[in-house]
Design an enzyme around this catalytic site. Structure first.
Site, PDB file in Angstrom:
ATOM      1  N   SER A 118       0.852  -1.221   0.000  1.00  0.00           N
ATOM      2  CA  SER A 118       0.000   0.000   0.000  1.00  0.00           C
ATOM      3  C   SER A 118       0.871   1.248   0.000  1.00  0.00           C
ATOM      4  O   SER A 118       0.500   2.277  -0.564  1.00  0.00           O
ATOM      5  CB  SER A 118      -0.952  -0.006   1.197  1.00  0.00           C
ATOM      6  OG  SER A 118      -0.258   0.203   2.406  1.00  0.00           O
ATOM      7  N   ASN A 119       2.066   1.175   0.593  1.00  0.00           N
ATOM      8  CA  ASN A 119       2.967   2.330   0.567  1.00  0.00           C
ATOM      9  C   ASN A 119       3.634   2.464  -0.797  1.00  0.00           C
ATOM     10  O   ASN A 119       3.895   3.578  -1.269  1.00  0.00           O
ATOM     11  CB  ASN A 119       3.997   2.227   1.692  1.00  0.00           C
ATOM     12  CG  ASN A 119       3.364   2.549   3.022  1.00  0.00           C
ATOM     13  OD1 ASN A 119       3.119   3.718   3.322  1.00  0.00           O
ATOM     14  ND2 ASN A 119       3.057   1.533   3.794  1.00  0.00           N
TER      15      ASN A 119
ATOM     16  N   HIS B 194       9.155   3.190   8.845  1.00  0.00           N
ATOM     17  CA  HIS B 194       8.986   2.351  10.040  1.00  0.00           C
ATOM     18  C   HIS B 194       7.848   2.911  10.893  1.00  0.00           C
ATOM     19  O   HIS B 194       7.812   4.120  11.155  1.00  0.00           O
ATOM     20  CB  HIS B 194      10.304   2.338  10.834  1.00  0.00           C
ATOM     21  CG  HIS B 194      10.245   1.507  12.073  1.00  0.00           C
ATOM     22  ND1 HIS B 194      10.060   0.148  12.061  1.00  0.00           N
ATOM     23  CD2 HIS B 194      10.316   1.865  13.381  1.00  0.00           C
ATOM     24  CE1 HIS B 194      10.025  -0.311  13.298  1.00  0.00           C
ATOM     25  NE2 HIS B 194      10.185   0.713  14.122  1.00  0.00           N
TER      26      HIS B 194
ATOM     27  N   GLU C  18       1.137   6.914   6.901  1.00  0.00           N
ATOM     28  CA  GLU C  18       2.316   6.483   6.132  1.00  0.00           C
ATOM     29  C   GLU C  18       2.169   6.846   4.656  1.00  0.00           C
ATOM     30  O   GLU C  18       3.130   7.263   4.011  1.00  0.00           O
ATOM     31  CB  GLU C  18       2.504   4.970   6.252  1.00  0.00           C
ATOM     32  CG  GLU C  18       2.952   4.514   7.628  1.00  0.00           C
ATOM     33  CD  GLU C  18       3.157   3.018   7.688  1.00  0.00           C
ATOM     34  OE1 GLU C  18       2.379   2.266   7.039  1.00  0.00           O
ATOM     35  OE2 GLU C  18       4.111   2.598   8.355  1.00  0.00           O
TER      36      GLU C  18
HETATM   37  C1  GRF Z   1       4.168  -0.556   6.764  1.00  0.00           C
HETATM   38  O1  GRF Z   1       3.431  -0.360   7.967  1.00  0.00           O
HETATM   39  C2  GRF Z   1       5.623  -0.221   7.018  1.00  0.00           C
HETATM   40  O2  GRF Z   1       5.821   0.820   7.958  1.00  0.00           O
HETATM   41  C3  GRF Z   1       6.126  -1.508   7.596  1.00  0.00           C
HETATM   42  O3  GRF Z   1       5.502  -2.520   6.819  1.00  0.00           O
HETATM   43  C4  GRF Z   1       4.229  -2.033   6.395  1.00  0.00           C
HETATM   44  C5  GRF Z   1       4.155  -2.247   4.910  1.00  0.00           C
HETATM   45  O4  GRF Z   1       2.829  -2.070   4.493  1.00  0.00           O
HETATM   46  N1  GRF Z   1       7.564  -1.589   7.496  1.00  0.00           N
HETATM   47  P1  GRF Z   1       2.537  -2.078   2.895  1.00  0.00           P
HETATM   48  O5  GRF Z   1       3.109  -3.362   2.345  1.00  0.00           O
HETATM   49  O6  GRF Z   1       3.200  -0.873   2.318  1.00  0.00           O
HETATM   50  O7  GRF Z   1       1.025  -2.000   2.802  1.00  0.00           O
END
Ligand code: GRF
Length: 202
Positions: free
Chosen positions: A12-13, A113, A182
């Site tokens: 999702s990020n 993080h 995020e």
């Molecule tokens: C996020 O919460 C990031 O901070 C952590 O892993 C998660 C990844 O989420 N390191 P996505 O795969 O980006 O949805």
């Protein structure tokens, strides 16, 4: 500017970065490859839908071939160096990268993080914050994007943001609030590093 994004799951990020490059929030930046530590994760579909080349670098396969973690890190570094990226973003990359790898990309390797700087280290930061809130030990947590150094989750912060934990929060509600934050912070921090307005690496 060339960005490589490393993922291990949902992505999702990664999606937030794809969207922010597309809508020019990060000017002149392109994600040139998405590398996943696991095959068949949804983040790879997100990349494919956005016509971004993908690559799987699987620790499981290295181990099955009798290779070491050092081989895994070394080959990943070689693969990335050939692409000559301006920035490497760890967005849900769930493997610790060793000091030999990190030293090759210092200053252009950043990690997202889900805790405030110096607060909670490691892969279960959201769960830990949630448990402590339920035990009455805290009413907030947060997120940060930091430069990656050899010590896990301890590099210099580039950007961070507090996230409140509400009285009747479920874990899912907190996770949702954290991920929403995020999705704003990561593109912002990425833009700062590429534009040179981020704090210096050292
Ligand atoms: C996020 O919460 C990031 O901070 C952590 O892993 C998660 C990844 O989420 N390191 P996505 O795969 O980006 O949805």
């Amino acid at each position: 500017k060339k960005i490589i994004v490393l993922i291990s799951g949902n992505g999702s990020n990664l999606q937030a970065l794809i969207d922010s490059c597309k809508n020019n929030q990060i000017t002149g930046a392109d994600i040139v490859q998405v590398i996943s530590s696991k095959p068949n994760v949804y983040g790879l579909e997100r990349a494919q839908k956005a016509q971004i080349p993908t690559h799987v670098h699987s620790l499981k396969e290295y181990k099955a071939a009798g290779k070491t973690r050092k081989d895994f890190d070394h080959d990943l570094a070689d693969h990335i160096q050939k692409l000559k990226p301006d920035l490497i973003v760890l967005a849900g990359w769930m493997l610790i990268l060793g000091p030999d790898f990190v030293s090759k990309f210092e200053g252009k390797l950043i990690n997202l993080h889900p805790s405030l700087p110096g607060d909670i280290i490691g892969a279960h930061a959201i769960d830990r914050a949630y448990e402590e809130a339920k035990a009455g030990k805290r009413t907030e947590t947060g997120i940060m994007v930091h430069y990656v150094i050899a010590e896990v989750d301890e590099g210099k912060p580039i950007a961070s943001r507090k996230v409140p934990i509400l009285e009747n929060d479920s874990l899912e509600a907190l996770e949702e609030r954290i991920h929403r934050a995020e999705h704003e912070l990561l593109p912002e921090a990425t833009r700062m590093v590429l534009e040179g307005t981020a704090p210096s690496f050292k």
